[in-house]
Design a protein around this motif. Sequence first.
Motif, PDB file in Angstrom:
ATOM      1  N   HIS A 270       0.850  -1.193   0.000  1.00  0.00           N
ATOM      2  CA  HIS A 270       0.000   0.000   0.000  1.00  0.00           C
ATOM      3  C   HIS A 270       0.890   1.249   0.000  1.00  0.00           C
ATOM      4  O   HIS A 270       1.371   1.682   1.048  1.00  0.00           O
ATOM      5  CB  HIS A 270      -0.922  -0.004   1.219  1.00  0.00           C
ATOM      6  CG  HIS A 270      -1.745  -1.259   1.355  1.00  0.00           C
ATOM      7  ND1 HIS A 270      -2.932  -1.446   0.689  1.00  0.00           N
ATOM      8  CD2 HIS A 270      -1.523  -2.397   2.061  1.00  0.00           C
ATOM      9  CE1 HIS A 270      -3.427  -2.643   0.989  1.00  0.00           C
ATOM     10  NE2 HIS A 270      -2.587  -3.235   1.823  1.00  0.00           N
ATOM     11  N   ASP A 335       5.699  -4.574   4.576  1.00  0.00           N
ATOM     12  CA  ASP A 335       5.560  -4.343   6.017  1.00  0.00           C
ATOM     13  C   ASP A 335       5.866  -2.887   6.386  1.00  0.00           C
ATOM     14  O   ASP A 335       4.965  -2.037   6.394  1.00  0.00           O
ATOM     15  CB  ASP A 335       6.481  -5.301   6.776  1.00  0.00           C
ATOM     16  CG  ASP A 335       6.258  -5.265   8.285  1.00  0.00           C
ATOM     17  OD1 ASP A 335       5.320  -4.582   8.731  1.00  0.00           O
ATOM     18  OD2 ASP A 335       7.034  -5.913   9.017  1.00  0.00           O
ATOM     19  N   SER A 338       4.701  -0.221   3.936  1.00  0.00           N
ATOM     20  CA  SER A 338       3.321  -0.355   3.496  1.00  0.00           C
ATOM     21  C   SER A 338       2.383   0.340   4.478  1.00  0.00           C
ATOM     22  O   SER A 338       2.463   0.123   5.702  1.00  0.00           O
ATOM     23  CB  SER A 338       2.961  -1.842   3.382  1.00  0.00           C
ATOM     24  OG  SER A 338       1.722  -2.014   2.734  1.00  0.00           O
ATOM     25  N   LYS A 340      -0.369   0.521   6.431  1.00  0.00           N
ATOM     26  CA  LYS A 340      -1.349  -0.423   6.951  1.00  0.00           C
ATOM     27  C   LYS A 340      -2.197   0.217   8.046  1.00  0.00           C
ATOM     28  O   LYS A 340      -1.723   1.035   8.826  1.00  0.00           O
ATOM     29  CB  LYS A 340      -0.644  -1.660   7.515  1.00  0.00           C
ATOM     30  CG  LYS A 340       0.063  -2.510   6.465  1.00  0.00           C
ATOM     31  CD  LYS A 340       0.673  -3.756   7.097  1.00  0.00           C
ATOM     32  CE  LYS A 340       1.294  -4.654   6.050  1.00  0.00           C
ATOM     33  NZ  LYS A 340       1.889  -5.874   6.665  1.00  0.00           N
ATOM     34  N   GLN A 341      -3.436  -0.205   8.097  1.00  0.00           N
ATOM     35  CA  GLN A 341      -4.398   0.321   9.069  1.00  0.00           C
ATOM     36  C   GLN A 341      -3.886   0.174  10.505  1.00  0.00           C
ATOM     37  O   GLN A 341      -3.413  -0.881  10.916  1.00  0.00           O
ATOM     38  CB  GLN A 341      -5.720  -0.432   8.907  1.00  0.00           C
ATOM     39  CG  GLN A 341      -6.800  -0.030   9.908  1.00  0.00           C
ATOM     40  CD  GLN A 341      -8.108  -0.755   9.636  1.00  0.00           C
ATOM     41  OE1 GLN A 341      -8.381  -1.159   8.519  1.00  0.00           O
ATOM     42  NE2 GLN A 341      -8.914  -0.917  10.666  1.00  0.00           N
ATOM     43  N   ASN A 375      -7.753   0.381   5.557  1.00  0.00           N
ATOM     44  CA  ASN A 375      -7.433  -0.103   4.210  1.00  0.00           C
ATOM     45  C   ASN A 375      -8.729  -0.628   3.615  1.00  0.00           C
ATOM     46  O   ASN A 375      -9.319  -1.593   4.124  1.00  0.00           O
ATOM     47  CB  ASN A 375      -6.391  -1.227   4.259  1.00  0.00           C
ATOM     48  CG  ASN A 375      -5.027  -0.746   4.713  1.00  0.00           C
ATOM     49  OD1 ASN A 375      -4.588  -1.029   5.824  1.00  0.00           O
ATOM     50  ND2 ASN A 375      -4.354  -0.018   3.846  1.00  0.00           N
TER      51      ASN A 375
END
Length: 741
Positions: A270, A335, A338, A340-341, A375
């Motif tokens: 992401h 990781d 990225s 991430k939420q 996300n």
Amino acid sequence: MPKPAPGLPTREQILDFIATSSTPAGKREIAKAFGLTAQQKIILKAMLKDMADEGLIDSAPGRAFHKMGGVPKVTVLRIVDADDGGNVWAVPENWHAETPAPRLRVRERKRGALGVGDRILARTEEAGNGWIAHPMKALARGEELILGVLRQEGSKLWLQGVEKKERREFQVSDAGEGKPGDLVLAEKAGRPPRITARVTEVLGDPFAPRSFSLIAIHKLGIPTVFSPETIEGAEKIAKTPLGEGFGENGREDLRHVPIVAIDPADARDHDDAVWATSDDDPKNDGGWKAIVAIADVSFYVRPGSDLDREARRRGNSVYFPDRVVPMLPEILSADVCSLKQGADRAALVCHMQIGKSGELKSWRFTRAVVRIAANIAYEDAQAAIDGQIDHPLTDTALKPLWACWRALYKAREKRSPLDLDLPERRVVLDEKGRIMSVAPRERLDAHKLIEDYMIAANVAAAKALEAKKAPVMYRVHEEPSREKLVALKDYLKTFGVEFALGQVVRPATFNHILDKVGEVDFRQQVMEQVLRTQTQAYYAPANHGHFGLALGSYAHFTSPIRRYADLIVHRALVSAYKLGPGGLTEGEAAGMERIGEGISALERRAMEAERDTIDRYVAAFLAERVGQVVETRITGVTNFGFFATVEGIGGDGLMPVRDIGGEYFRFDEAARKLVGEHSGTEYASGQRLPLRLAEANPVSGALRFEMVDGKGAAPERDVKPARVIKRRGRPANIRHQGRKR
């Protein structure tokens, strides 16, 4: 060398200089040779571009020019053949022109010293209708390996290449541990007429799930394994505190802002996240404030590190239906980098002010720490906006994003970028890698929303760097050449659509063509022809605008996890705005042109790998339907037959002219159609017709069709290639030559 001239050289003088120069001739060398002033150099640049567009010259890596269809004065060649007469032949190792690569006869210093697969640095010269190469230096042997499947015939093993165009088989001199049916890598050995293949690596069953991407990976030499040093460096840098190296001010804290990342449901990384809200400041006359937060990869991947060298060597991540070959090790790509939420992440943030009509009014860039609120898959975001599902962030995050996007979309419509609605095929696999479906990918407003926010941020990045007079790695898409426009005009004429060559060509010009065509059977064919008319986009530090998007300044900024070009732009912003560690170095700034050429070539490699793999998956999906009648659409017509694609699925297959029926067919080159000499039956681009699927080869990705009535069954006897007879004022006639008995 010509004497300095008081004025600009003519085109003939430029061509003569390029042809006779003993060293590579670029713009600088031409300007120096003719003693041009600074103002004349600007005009020369435009002249050279026009000459390239008209097909008179072409450019080689390093921006040296040579005659179109020719080769650079000094270049790397690969030996491809050595005939019985002692002649050695080579081709340029890198060849990006649309015409076939020329074969050069190599003048060996010592007879028999060069063999197939050898690489040399050579000086080249044009001789008569051909080219001669004079070896200067032997280079390390490249990874010139054949990817193929082993086939047994009697007591002998043969290697059949996986390329669609590879018709030649090689006898295997050393199979190693390979067995019949195995997918293998092999190298050529020997000299004609005894060129054989020696297996160097066994890859396994080519029909097994998840093998199709491996074929492309090995065929194109895409690196898949990170060195221990690179992995160790990634693990070490991943532990770096987010605020390290920023002094008292540190990063901007945006963890309280409900920024969301909207991506495909199966996204593995992401890069980007977005947020917007209405701008209540009366000084700004309304509009919106927006944030595009991008993973701060430049904080982790520092110039000159093992990580950086490996990322540049790869150029980009490569995406296949069954796997991703990442540009960065997984600890970073999936990781730490990225978004991430719920996790604190380092981000490089573009703050934008969007006007009521969608214009980009101002921008600023900061390094920040963000905590993504959610996300969300594209489908879920769309369903929430459409009221089909409940989502806790619908009112606070999604609705403001959509409101701002409607303004951005309005501005997009006003500038009228190229609008080609060509479907993208999506291959869906089950957990074991078996194909469940192949279908066009649905395009939602949610996709358009993210695309428009990313475009706005990319424009802001380019303009921000320009304002600082800092280096920019532009995403360049030049306007179509006159040669391609002439071809489009001829093509459209066959459909009764007029296209004037004298007009100023803009993206809207092509959109108007599609409006004229309307919703007809051949609409998609026209869209594909318009796409072929476009030039290929590339990366460079010189700005020539982005024709397709109708933008004057454009740079890729939003995907640094998967594109090295974006990482370079991040570093440039970090340096220009003094945002902390990991900025652009002087060496990188000086080598922007070379870096751009390298990552552009790697992008083309990735696109070819992804396209070929999809073709193989489609062929595997259709293999179960061999013998069945399928609905197809003709996608191209040539003098040797026509190509057709299976409706709703894709995959191109050939219907050879020799198999169409029992009469001769004329090839109408202008109209791109085959016409039966007696019946008048026509086969033209865009035409829909049922065909029997005769073959679907998952290893090569090739399909072959037969006519439904059986007349198209392939003859048992060999048929020589069709001969095209050109006649003045008439289409070419295709005649079948005699068959071997």
